[in-house]
Design a protein around this motif. Structure first.
Motif, mmCIF file in Angstrom:
data_model
loop_
_atom_site.group_PDB
_atom_site.id
_atom_site.type_symbol
_atom_site.label_atom_id
_atom_site.label_comp_id
_atom_site.label_asym_id
_atom_site.label_seq_id
_atom_site.Cartn_x
_atom_site.Cartn_y
_atom_site.Cartn_z
ATOM 1 N N ALA A 98 0.832 -1.208 0.000
ATOM 2 C CA ALA A 98 0.000 0.000 0.000
ATOM 3 C C ALA A 98 0.863 1.253 0.000
ATOM 4 O O ALA A 98 0.554 2.226 -0.672
ATOM 5 C CB ALA A 98 -0.925 -0.008 1.222
ATOM 6 N N VAL A 112 -2.968 -10.517 -2.010
ATOM 7 C CA VAL A 112 -3.328 -9.554 -0.963
ATOM 8 C C VAL A 112 -4.700 -9.932 -0.436
ATOM 9 O O VAL A 112 -5.672 -9.965 -1.182
ATOM 10 C CB VAL A 112 -3.346 -8.103 -1.497
ATOM 11 C CG1 VAL A 112 -3.720 -7.141 -0.367
ATOM 12 C CG2 VAL A 112 -2.002 -7.723 -2.079
ATOM 13 N N THR A 121 -7.814 -9.154 2.195
ATOM 14 C CA THR A 121 -8.445 -8.177 3.081
ATOM 15 C C THR A 121 -9.639 -8.834 3.765
ATOM 16 O O THR A 121 -10.395 -9.573 3.136
ATOM 17 C CB THR A 121 -8.921 -6.926 2.317
ATOM 18 O OG1 THR A 121 -9.843 -7.311 1.298
ATOM 19 C CG2 THR A 121 -7.755 -6.187 1.707
ATOM 20 N N GLN A 136 -12.853 -7.797 6.378
ATOM 21 C CA GLN A 136 -13.548 -6.706 7.051
ATOM 22 C C GLN A 136 -14.904 -7.161 7.571
ATOM 23 O O GLN A 136 -15.509 -8.098 7.051
ATOM 24 C CB GLN A 136 -13.706 -5.508 6.131
ATOM 25 C CG GLN A 136 -14.404 -5.785 4.809
ATOM 26 C CD GLN A 136 -14.489 -4.532 3.946
ATOM 27 O OE1 GLN A 136 -14.942 -3.474 4.386
ATOM 28 N NE2 GLN A 136 -14.030 -4.643 2.715
ATOM 29 N N ILE A 140 -10.053 -2.673 9.077
ATOM 30 C CA ILE A 140 -9.867 -3.720 8.068
ATOM 31 C C ILE A 140 -8.498 -4.349 8.268
ATOM 32 O O ILE A 140 -7.504 -3.646 8.488
ATOM 33 C CB ILE A 140 -9.964 -3.134 6.647
ATOM 34 C CG1 ILE A 140 -11.329 -2.485 6.427
ATOM 35 C CG2 ILE A 140 -9.694 -4.194 5.583
ATOM 36 C CD1 ILE A 140 -11.421 -1.703 5.134
ATOM 37 N N GLU A 199 -5.423 -6.359 6.512
ATOM 38 C CA GLU A 199 -4.868 -6.590 5.180
ATOM 39 C C GLU A 199 -3.570 -7.370 5.320
ATOM 40 O O GLU A 199 -2.700 -7.025 6.119
ATOM 41 C CB GLU A 199 -4.612 -5.263 4.457
ATOM 42 C CG GLU A 199 -4.090 -5.430 3.042
ATOM 43 C CD GLU A 199 -3.933 -4.106 2.327
ATOM 44 O OE1 GLU A 199 -4.842 -3.723 1.566
ATOM 45 O OE2 GLU A 199 -2.893 -3.441 2.539
ATOM 46 N N ASP A 208 -0.288 -9.084 3.133
ATOM 47 C CA ASP A 208 0.502 -9.275 1.921
ATOM 48 C C ASP A 208 1.139 -10.654 1.998
ATOM 49 O O ASP A 208 1.869 -10.950 2.956
ATOM 50 C CB ASP A 208 1.613 -8.227 1.817
ATOM 51 C CG ASP A 208 1.071 -6.806 1.709
ATOM 52 O OD1 ASP A 208 -0.100 -6.658 1.330
ATOM 53 O OD2 ASP A 208 1.821 -5.863 2.015
ATOM 54 N N PRO A 258 -8.401 4.091 4.315
ATOM 55 C CA PRO A 258 -7.427 2.998 4.326
ATOM 56 C C PRO A 258 -6.061 3.374 3.760
ATOM 57 O O PRO A 258 -5.071 2.711 4.049
ATOM 58 C CB PRO A 258 -8.101 1.934 3.438
ATOM 59 C CG PRO A 258 -9.073 2.684 2.588
ATOM 60 C CD PRO A 258 -9.548 3.821 3.437
#
Length: 265
Positions: free
Chosen positions: A24, A165, A167, A169, A175, A177, A179, A200
């Protein structure tokens, strides 16, 4: 496409591919980089003789000869593109039209849009929305750049790591996340973050320690957390075959788009 052919293509790609696309912070850095201003005019010639030489050179290029050179270069490129398309489509090892069976108890919906470099695996479970973006541009830097590792690898068993990736929620709150690199040994978590739902991509947010330096028991618990949500070791082989097929299909579409731009029959 054989593993050896894949390795050759990825080696060529690795020379020009940037670092992992799923950070990100990296995405924000790329998007925020300032454009380099272009000069408003070319610098004046330093001498009159140089200007005369330049004008003489330009005058020697007649419109007819320039058009002929352009047409020849375009035709050559078109033939090369057609040859590459034929090579990929007619290959006995082509995976583009190969049917790939889903793993047992596959829990995800597959979202695969033509032209995208990713597919998305999505599911709802116990009030959670879980999404995983899977990338076709395999982790070539990690898998191919280490000369010592390459010398020990059997080309016929070569399988690059798959970037993913994840995620997770809930209806409210932050959230999570992750990797990840999904290889045939394990699902390796490279990093994980707790993101603000409303912003985010906020900058200067404390994202926690790097995953490898977390307590070992916490690392194991986070791996288990992903596993019970569907990201199991058994998913790797199916993902590898699916993404190989998508990569080949997108490559052919890319070549055809280039051929259409060049023009000709």
């Amino acid at each position: 496409m054989s593993p050896a052919s894949l390795a050759a293509r990825l080696l060529r790609r690795a020379a020009t591919t940037s670092s992992s696309p799923f950070s990100a912070l990296a995405r924000r850095g790329l998007n925020s980089s300032a454009p380099v201003p272009l000069p408003r005019r070319l610098p004046a010639a330093t001498s009159s003789s140089a200007g005369t030489t330049a004008r003489r050179f330009l005058a020697s290029q007649s419109p007819a000869s320039s058009y002929a050179s352009k047409s020849s270069a375009d035709e050559n490129l078109r033939r090369v593109i057609e040859s590459e398309i034929e090579c990929v489509v007619q290959s006995e090892e082509s995976t583009a039209d190969k049917h790939i069976d889903l793993p047992d108890d596959f829990p995800f919906e597959i979202i695969d849009n033509p032209g995208d470099q990713t597919i998305t695996l999505q599911r709802e479970i116990a009030g959670e929305t879980i999404k995983a973006a899977i990338y076709t541009n395999f982790d070539t830097e990690e898998d191919l750049d280490d000369e010592d590792d390459k010398s020990d690898k059997d080309e016929e068993s070569f399988k690059p790591a798959i970037q993913m990736v994840v995620t997770i929620q809930k209806p409210e709150g932050p959230i999570l996340e992750f990797d990840c690199n999904f290889n045939d040994d394990e699902l390796a978590i490279e990093n994980m973050r707790v993101l603000n739902r409303d912003n985010p991509d906020a900058e200067n947010v404390y994202e926690g320690p790097r995953f490898p330096v977390l307590d070992e028991s916490l690392q194991k618990a986070l791996h288990r957390y992903l596993e019970v949500r569907g990201f199991k070791h058994s998913l790797h082989d199916w993902l590898y075959e699916y993404m190989m097929r998508k990569d080949e299909k997108e490559y052919v579409i890319w070549l055809k788009n280039m051929k259409e731009f060049i023009g000709g029959n």
